[in-house]
Motif scaffolding. Structure first.
Motif, PDB file in Angstrom:
ATOM      1  N   ASN A 263       0.784  -1.155   0.103  1.00 54.13           N
ATOM      2  CA  ASN A 263      -0.007  -0.009   0.084  1.00 54.13           C
ATOM      3  C   ASN A 263       0.650   1.389   0.060  1.00 54.13           C
ATOM      4  O   ASN A 263       0.354   2.395  -0.194  1.00 54.13           O
ATOM      5  CB  ASN A 263      -1.015   0.192   1.309  1.00 54.13           C
ATOM      6  N   ASN A 264       2.260   0.989   0.482  1.00 44.00           N
ATOM      7  CA  ASN A 264       2.950   2.258   0.293  1.00 44.00           C
ATOM      8  C   ASN A 264       4.072   2.198  -0.511  1.00 44.00           C
ATOM      9  O   ASN A 264       4.930   1.148  -0.554  1.00 44.00           O
ATOM     10  CB  ASN A 264       3.403   2.448   2.017  1.00 44.00           C
ATOM     11  N   ILE A 265       4.514   3.343  -1.045  1.00 44.56           N
ATOM     12  CA  ILE A 265       5.847   3.192  -1.944  1.00 44.56           C
ATOM     13  C   ILE A 265       7.097   4.139  -1.419  1.00 44.56           C
ATOM     14  O   ILE A 265       6.781   5.194  -0.743  1.00 44.56           O
ATOM     15  CB  ILE A 265       5.530   3.773  -3.112  1.00 44.56           C
ATOM     16  N   THR A 266       8.037   3.862  -1.397  1.00 44.72           N
ATOM     17  CA  THR A 266       9.441   4.592  -0.989  1.00 44.72           C
ATOM     18  C   THR A 266      10.114   5.025  -2.217  1.00 44.72           C
ATOM     19  O   THR A 266      10.517   4.146  -3.086  1.00 44.72           O
ATOM     20  CB  THR A 266      10.369   3.807  -0.161  1.00 44.72           C
ATOM     21  N   LEU A 267      10.341   6.122  -2.534  1.00 40.09           N
ATOM     22  CA  LEU A 267      11.185   6.795  -3.489  1.00 40.09           C
ATOM     23  C   LEU A 267      12.481   7.350  -2.865  1.00 40.09           C
ATOM     24  O   LEU A 267      12.299   8.260  -1.920  1.00 40.09           O
ATOM     25  CB  LEU A 267      10.440   7.740  -3.990  1.00 40.09           C
ATOM     26  N   GLN A 268      13.631   6.877  -3.538  1.00 32.88           N
ATOM     27  CA  GLN A 268      14.736   7.461  -3.020  1.00 32.88           C
ATOM     28  C   GLN A 268      15.708   8.103  -3.937  1.00 32.88           C
ATOM     29  O   GLN A 268      15.672   7.508  -5.052  1.00 32.88           O
ATOM     30  CB  GLN A 268      15.606   6.426  -2.382  1.00 32.88           C
ATOM     31  N   MET A 269      16.238   9.229  -3.786  1.00 35.78           N
ATOM     32  CA  MET A 269      17.068   9.688  -4.867  1.00 35.78           C
ATOM     33  C   MET A 269      18.221  10.556  -4.225  1.00 35.78           C
ATOM     34  O   MET A 269      18.091  10.776  -2.955  1.00 35.78           O
ATOM     35  CB  MET A 269      16.312  10.789  -5.637  1.00 35.78           C
ATOM     36  N   ASN A 270      19.329  11.155  -5.054  1.00 29.67           N
ATOM     37  CA  ASN A 270      20.303  11.897  -4.749  1.00 29.67           C
ATOM     38  C   ASN A 270      20.097  13.257  -5.263  1.00 29.67           C
ATOM     39  O   ASN A 270      20.127  14.399  -4.611  1.00 29.67           O
ATOM     40  CB  ASN A 270      21.605  11.194  -4.752  1.00 29.67           C
ATOM     41  N   GLN A 271      20.205  13.258  -6.711  1.00 27.18           N
ATOM     42  CA  GLN A 271      19.948  14.669  -7.359  1.00 27.18           C
ATOM     43  C   GLN A 271      18.909  14.373  -8.310  1.00 27.18           C
ATOM     44  O   GLN A 271      18.542  13.316  -8.763  1.00 27.18           O
ATOM     45  CB  GLN A 271      21.434  14.660  -7.829  1.00 27.18           C
ATOM     46  N   SER A 272      18.808  15.573  -9.134  1.00 30.97           N
ATOM     47  CA  SER A 272      17.545  15.614 -10.046  1.00 30.97           C
ATOM     48  C   SER A 272      18.207  14.892 -11.353  1.00 30.97           C
ATOM     49  O   SER A 272      17.323  14.846 -12.291  1.00 30.97           O
ATOM     50  CB  SER A 272      17.336  17.047 -10.517  1.00 30.97           C
ATOM     51  N   CYS A 273      19.225  14.799 -11.478  1.00 27.17           N
ATOM     52  CA  CYS A 273      19.813  13.977 -12.667  1.00 27.17           C
ATOM     53  C   CYS A 273      20.225  12.555 -12.476  1.00 27.17           C
ATOM     54  O   CYS A 273      20.856  12.055 -13.478  1.00 27.17           O
ATOM     55  CB  CYS A 273      20.808  14.848 -13.189  1.00 27.17           C
ATOM     56  N   SER A 274      19.968  11.978 -11.264  1.00 26.78           N
ATOM     57  CA  SER A 274      20.520  10.710 -11.000  1.00 26.78           C
ATOM     58  C   SER A 274      19.396   9.692 -10.969  1.00 26.78           C
ATOM     59  O   SER A 274      18.435  10.160 -10.701  1.00 26.78           O
ATOM     60  CB  SER A 274      21.559  10.716  -9.928  1.00 26.78           C
ATOM     61  N   ALA A 275      19.749   8.398 -11.059  1.00 28.62           N
ATOM     62  CA  ALA A 275      18.729   7.594 -10.828  1.00 28.62           C
ATOM     63  C   ALA A 275      17.980   7.395  -9.830  1.00 28.62           C
ATOM     64  O   ALA A 275      18.625   7.765  -8.443  1.00 28.62           O
ATOM     65  CB  ALA A 275      19.403   6.053 -10.941  1.00 28.62           C
TER      66      ALA A 275
END
Length: 263
Positions: free
Chosen positions: A229-241
């Motif tokens: 029911n829940n999603i985790t979104l992880q990132m570092n920069q606006s141009c990285s995966a």
């Protein structure tokens, strides 16, 4: 009557490596989802394949079109040699159907050119793609500075509504503010003079603000492929995966590359 040479010789004469102890149900689910992430560009045969990766005690299934990647670990108790097998996407439907319908799945046998899925009442044999797949471990980010927890259906519904104003390019934008409990999803089509914006409640853990763009269809495909029911979104920069996962589906990871957005 026909002479023996007129019939094809089994590609498994001479043997191959055998892999057993794999869950048919889990493998079928992984391959069915992964094939949606494989490329349609026939000039990149490796990317038009679903990968079955045997590595010691784990089996991983993954596929990518170089923009989004699906990766699922299929745990089993058997030890394996390290082997990466590329299965053409056109073979996946038949393999998945057998995995779902046959009562007993005995395992997988593979040599240098073919792979065989063995069942009590039959087998499925497919050629292997003769190509080398990119090193997945180098693609997967090891750490992230920004993490978002958000409801799956709330996110999915919002993206579908906002993307109606995204035009043919299907570009949407996430605006994340450090310390806030919500973020904006927006899109705009300058040609048709349409734009949309929605606010989403979320648990945001970020060291800085960030604005990041996605192709709406890639995000919808990623979110719909996750259980829970829940999603985790992880990132570092606006141009990285970016990495997408679920607390209720820790065996599955999905990478989605961002796209350029107009400031």
């Amino acid at each position: 009557t026909y002479d023996g040479p007129q019939f094809p010789v089994s590609p498994f004469e001479g043997g191959g490596n055998v892999y057993t102890g794999i869950s048919a149900e889990t493998l079928a689910e992984a391959m069915k989802k992964a094939v949606n992430f494989a490329s349609n560009d026939i000039t990149l045969p490796a990317m038009c394949s679903v990968v079955l990766h045997f590595d010691e005690g784990d089996v991983s299934v993954y596929a990518s079109d170089a923009v989004a990647m699906y990766l699922q670990r299929v745990h089993d108790s058997m030890g394996h040699d390290n082997r990466v097998l590329l299965i053409p996407k056109k073979s996946i439907k038949a393999i998945v159907n057998m995995l779902k319908t046959c009562a007993v799945f005995r395992g997988v046998e593979a040599n240098d050119t073919h792979i065989k899925f063995v069942f009590d009442d039959g087998v499925v044999i497919s050629c292997l793609t003769d190509a080398k797949y990119p090193n997945v471990k180098r693609v997967l980010p090891q750490s992230f500075s920004k993490k978002i927890h958000v409801g799956k259906m709330m996110l999915m519904d919002s993206i579908k509504r906002v993307s109606l104003s995204a035009g043919d390019r299907r570009r949407i934008r996430f605006d994340l503010k450090s310390g806030y409990k919500q973020f904006d999803i927006s899109s705009a089509d300058e040609d048709l003079r349409k734009e949309s914006k929605e606010n989403i409640l979320a648990d945001i853990n970020a060291d800085t603000d960030i604005e990041i763009g996605f192709n709406a269809d890639n995000v919808i495909k990623a979110v719909s492929s996750m259980r829970g029911n829940n999603i985790t979104l992880q990132m570092n920069q606006s141009c990285s995966a970016t990495m997408w996962s679920s607390d209720e589906d820790d065996a599955t990871k999905i990478l989605v590359m961002p796209i350029h957005i107009d400031c």
